[in-house]
Motif scaffolding. Sequence first.
Motif, PDB file in Angstrom:
ATOM      1  N   ALA A  70     -58.963 -10.448 -28.072  1.00  0.00           N
ATOM      2  CA  ALA A  70     -59.464 -11.391 -27.084  1.00  0.00           C
ATOM      3  C   ALA A  70     -58.785 -11.205 -25.737  1.00  0.00           C
ATOM      4  CB  ALA A  70     -59.261 -12.824 -27.572  1.00  0.00           C
ATOM      5  N   SER A  71     -59.524 -11.532 -24.675  1.00  0.00           N
ATOM      6  CA  SER A  71     -58.993 -11.454 -23.320  1.00  0.00           C
ATOM      7  C   SER A  71     -58.829 -12.855 -22.751  1.00  0.00           C
ATOM      8  CB  SER A  71     -59.936 -10.647 -22.420  1.00  0.00           C
ATOM      9  OG  SER A  71     -60.061  -9.322 -22.868  1.00  0.00           O
ATOM     10  N   PRO A  72     -57.761 -13.109 -22.019  1.00  0.00           N
ATOM     11  CA  PRO A  72     -57.585 -14.423 -21.401  1.00  0.00           C
ATOM     12  C   PRO A  72     -58.548 -14.614 -20.238  1.00  0.00           C
ATOM     13  CG  PRO A  72     -55.855 -12.937 -20.700  1.00  0.00           C
ATOM     14  CD  PRO A  72     -56.647 -12.201 -21.747  1.00  0.00           C
ATOM     15  N   ALA A  73     -58.550 -15.812 -19.712  1.00  0.00           N
ATOM     16  CA  ALA A  73     -59.539 -16.170 -18.694  1.00  0.00           C
ATOM     17  C   ALA A  73     -59.418 -15.364 -17.412  1.00  0.00           C
ATOM     18  CB  ALA A  73     -59.431 -17.663 -18.375  1.00  0.00           C
ATOM     19  N   ASP A  74     -58.230 -14.843 -17.107  1.00  0.00           N
ATOM     20  CA  ASP A  74     -58.049 -14.116 -15.849  1.00  0.00           C
ATOM     21  C   ASP A  74     -58.224 -12.616 -16.020  1.00  0.00           C
ATOM     22  OD1 ASP A  74     -55.788 -13.638 -17.328  1.00  0.00           O
ATOM     23  OD2 ASP A  74     -54.390 -13.880 -15.642  1.00  0.00           O
ATOM     24  N   GLN A  75     -58.815 -12.185 -17.139  1.00  0.00           N
ATOM     25  CA  GLN A  75     -58.985 -10.766 -17.410  1.00  0.00           C
ATOM     26  C   GLN A  75     -60.448 -10.451 -17.747  1.00  0.00           C
ATOM     27  OE1 GLN A  75     -56.687  -8.122 -17.303  1.00  0.00           O
ATOM     28  NE2 GLN A  75     -55.570  -9.684 -16.161  1.00  0.00           N
ATOM     29  N   PRO A  76     -60.856  -9.186 -17.563  1.00  0.00           N
ATOM     30  CA  PRO A  76     -62.215  -8.798 -17.932  1.00  0.00           C
ATOM     31  C   PRO A  76     -62.464  -9.000 -19.425  1.00  0.00           C
ATOM     32  CG  PRO A  76     -61.144  -7.093 -16.613  1.00  0.00           C
ATOM     33  CD  PRO A  76     -60.079  -8.080 -16.982  1.00  0.00           C
ATOM     34  N   VAL A  77     -63.699  -9.347 -19.752  1.00  0.00           N
ATOM     35  CA  VAL A  77     -64.070  -9.533 -21.147  1.00  0.00           C
ATOM     36  C   VAL A  77     -64.686  -8.244 -21.668  1.00  0.00           C
ATOM     37  CG1 VAL A  77     -65.518 -10.825 -22.759  1.00  0.00           C
ATOM     38  CG2 VAL A  77     -64.426 -11.998 -20.840  1.00  0.00           C
ATOM     39  N   PHE A  78     -63.959  -7.554 -22.522  1.00  0.00           N
ATOM     40  CA  PHE A  78     -64.457  -6.370 -23.202  1.00  0.00           C
ATOM     41  C   PHE A  78     -64.195  -6.539 -24.694  1.00  0.00           C
ATOM     42  CE2 PHE A  78     -63.611  -4.273 -18.971  1.00  0.00           C
ATOM     43  CZ  PHE A  78     -64.947  -3.987 -18.689  1.00  0.00           C
ATOM     44  N   SER A  79     -64.544  -5.522 -25.468  1.00  0.00           N
ATOM     45  CA  SER A  79     -64.369  -5.617 -26.910  1.00  0.00           C
ATOM     46  C   SER A  79     -62.904  -5.524 -27.332  1.00  0.00           C
ATOM     47  CB  SER A  79     -65.193  -4.531 -27.609  1.00  0.00           C
ATOM     48  OG  SER A  79     -66.578  -4.820 -27.479  1.00  0.00           O
ATOM     49  N   ALA A  80     -62.072  -4.933 -26.510  1.00  0.00           N
ATOM     50  CA  ALA A  80     -60.618  -4.931 -26.710  1.00  0.00           C
ATOM     51  C   ALA A  80     -59.977  -5.072 -25.341  1.00  0.00           C
ATOM     52  CB  ALA A  80     -60.149  -3.667 -27.420  1.00  0.00           C
ATOM     53  N   ARG A  81     -58.698  -5.282 -25.325  1.00  0.00           N
ATOM     54  CA  ARG A  81     -58.020  -5.602 -24.063  1.00  0.00           C
ATOM     55  C   ARG A  81     -57.571  -4.332 -23.355  1.00  0.00           C
ATOM     56  NH1 ARG A  81     -53.462 -10.443 -23.606  1.00  0.00           N
ATOM     57  NH2 ARG A  81     -53.532 -10.651 -21.333  1.00  0.00           N
ATOM     58  N   TYR A  82     -58.533  -3.423 -23.110  1.00  0.00           N
ATOM     59  CA  TYR A  82     -58.193  -2.190 -22.406  1.00  0.00           C
ATOM     60  C   TYR A  82     -58.444  -2.296 -20.909  1.00  0.00           C
ATOM     61  CZ  TYR A  82     -62.781  -1.705 -24.769  1.00  0.00           C
ATOM     62  OH  TYR A  82     -64.003  -1.944 -25.351  1.00  0.00           O
ATOM     63  N   GLY A  83     -59.026  -3.401 -20.458  1.00  0.00           N
ATOM     64  CA  GLY A  83     -59.321  -3.525 -19.039  1.00  0.00           C
ATOM     65  C   GLY A  83     -60.426  -2.576 -18.630  1.00  0.00           C
ATOM     66  N   ASN A  84     -60.544  -2.332 -17.336  1.00  0.00           N
ATOM     67  CA  ASN A  84     -61.579  -1.433 -16.844  1.00  0.00           C
ATOM     68  C   ASN A  84     -61.258   0.018 -17.199  1.00  0.00           C
ATOM     69  OD1 ASN A  84     -63.106  -3.496 -15.544  1.00  0.00           O
ATOM     70  ND2 ASN A  84     -61.646  -3.481 -13.859  1.00  0.00           N
ATOM     71  N   ALA A 138     -46.794  -4.205 -27.743  1.00  0.00           N
ATOM     72  CA  ALA A 138     -48.144  -4.629 -27.369  1.00  0.00           C
ATOM     73  C   ALA A 138     -49.118  -3.458 -27.422  1.00  0.00           C
ATOM     74  CB  ALA A 138     -48.124  -5.253 -25.971  1.00  0.00           C
ATOM     75  N   ARG A 139     -48.647  -2.273 -27.043  1.00  0.00           N
ATOM     76  CA  ARG A 139     -49.556  -1.114 -27.057  1.00  0.00           C
ATOM     77  C   ARG A 139     -49.932  -0.726 -28.482  1.00  0.00           C
ATOM     78  NH1 ARG A 139     -51.955   1.527 -23.565  1.00  0.00           N
ATOM     79  NH2 ARG A 139     -52.955   3.481 -24.096  1.00  0.00           N
ATOM     80  N   ARG A 140     -48.986  -0.791 -29.407  1.00  0.00           N
ATOM     81  CA  ARG A 140     -49.306  -0.465 -30.801  1.00  0.00           C
ATOM     82  C   ARG A 140     -50.368  -1.416 -31.349  1.00  0.00           C
ATOM     83  NH1 ARG A 140     -43.652   0.679 -31.043  1.00  0.00           N
ATOM     84  NH2 ARG A 140     -43.190  -1.388 -31.885  1.00  0.00           N
ATOM     85  N   ALA A 141     -50.231  -2.697 -31.059  1.00  0.00           N
ATOM     86  CA  ALA A 141     -51.230  -3.671 -31.510  1.00  0.00           C
ATOM     87  C   ALA A 141     -52.571  -3.415 -30.840  1.00  0.00           C
ATOM     88  CB  ALA A 141     -50.740  -5.089 -31.211  1.00  0.00           C
ATOM     89  N   HIS A 142     -52.514  -3.046 -29.578  1.00  0.00           N
ATOM     90  CA  HIS A 142     -53.741  -2.751 -28.832  1.00  0.00           C
ATOM     91  C   HIS A 142     -54.484  -1.568 -29.439  1.00  0.00           C
ATOM     92  CE1 HIS A 142     -56.479  -1.946 -25.565  1.00  0.00           C
ATOM     93  NE2 HIS A 142     -55.881  -0.790 -25.282  1.00  0.00           N
ATOM     94  N   LEU A 143     -53.775  -0.527 -29.793  1.00  0.00           N
ATOM     95  CA  LEU A 143     -54.422   0.656 -30.360  1.00  0.00           C
ATOM     96  C   LEU A 143     -55.068   0.352 -31.699  1.00  0.00           C
ATOM     97  CD1 LEU A 143     -51.828   3.413 -29.418  1.00  0.00           C
ATOM     98  CD2 LEU A 143     -54.058   2.977 -28.355  1.00  0.00           C
ATOM     99  N   ASP A 144     -54.471  -0.531 -32.483  1.00  0.00           N
ATOM    100  CA  ASP A 144     -55.100  -0.959 -33.733  1.00  0.00           C
ATOM    101  C   ASP A 144     -56.430  -1.646 -33.448  1.00  0.00           C
ATOM    102  OD1 ASP A 144     -53.019   0.020 -35.255  1.00  0.00           O
ATOM    103  OD2 ASP A 144     -51.960  -1.914 -35.381  1.00  0.00           O
ATOM    104  N   ALA A 145     -56.438  -2.492 -32.423  1.00  0.00           N
ATOM    105  CA  ALA A 145     -57.666  -3.198 -32.062  1.00  0.00           C
ATOM    106  C   ALA A 145     -58.725  -2.243 -31.534  1.00  0.00           C
ATOM    107  CB  ALA A 145     -57.355  -4.279 -31.021  1.00  0.00           C
ATOM    108  N   VAL A 146     -58.307  -1.256 -30.741  1.00  0.00           N
ATOM    109  CA  VAL A 146     -59.244  -0.273 -30.193  1.00  0.00           C
ATOM    110  C   VAL A 146     -59.854   0.571 -31.300  1.00  0.00           C
ATOM    111  CG1 VAL A 146     -59.458   1.766 -28.728  1.00  0.00           C
ATOM    112  CG2 VAL A 146     -58.121  -0.193 -27.951  1.00  0.00           C
TER     113      VAL A 146
END
Length: 348
Positions: A70-84, A138-146
Amino acid sequence: MGNPYATKGPSQFWRTAVADLAPEDVSPIPHKKFLIGEDDRIATAGSCFAQHVSRYIEGMPGVRFLQTEASPADQPVFSARYGNIYTVAQLRQLLLEATGQTSLPPLVLPRPDGRFVDAFRPTTYTEGFTSPEDVAIARRAHLDAVRQVFTDCTVFVFTLGLIEGWTTADGKFVLPIHPGVTTDDPQASAARFHRYSYEEVKADLEAFLAGLRTINPSARVILTVSPVPLTATYTDEHVLSATVYSKSVLRTVCGSIETSVENAYYFPSYEIISSHFNNGKYYDSNKRTVPEIGVSHVMRVFEAAYFGQTSEPVAPPTKPAAGSGLLDQSYAGRIICDEEKYGTNIGF
């Protein structure tokens, strides 16, 4: 032989498909398409215009928007928190890293406020991190989500944005933006500018699609090109010329890939927004950002193509969906483009 165009329909002629219609009625339905069903899981990624696509899909009733992080309100909404994700090279790199085929160096940058950021997604945590170790966790958790996005999606929508980008000093790893945007650390100045050629963009996209097919053979990919012009070019060209060249390369690559890859489809959001038939009303006064009237037209055609709907499109979300980062309609129209910061310190 008679007139060879006699067998073509109204959508193949400019007069009947464009000139004789009101701008809002022009509907360039792609010739290669499929229908998205209620069991499909749709994932999104791409440049800042892709945020529009994400929030519409997320708000469509009966549609399963895949979001593993999930992305917080001040971030882009994508399927994972990779940003643009601005370049195809960046997307390919992310797939390789998420599937364990490559390992990115732990490039942690200190911010002026004493916090730390991940150079490979420097703006996705506005609060930053307290230590380099927290960045790595945080990056390890992010890669699991991606990885879950790539393995679980049945439809992947990717918006190609730029051919101008930045890499690490050795040219081996792709950065989303120049590190100097978020840090004044001396190592930021070592980033290398790279303008991707047609051949490079096509090779990266082919490699990404092949890699996705390896872990998710049935996934279908919808490609689209962002109609948002460059904020700035690092070349010596006029920004208008650089923009046209960039979009031309991306559009040509998409056309070539669509004809050669079975599970790849092109959707013409770029044409709908940037073509002159709409008399420029699909851009804001800055002649760059896209207002709601333009996004609505794009998504009306998108629904007709992939959901078989010809009625009015779903309205933009006005309240947060489950797991959404959307707060209200005012946020729904606020698209976050990291590269806009390139001119903030020099008066542009």
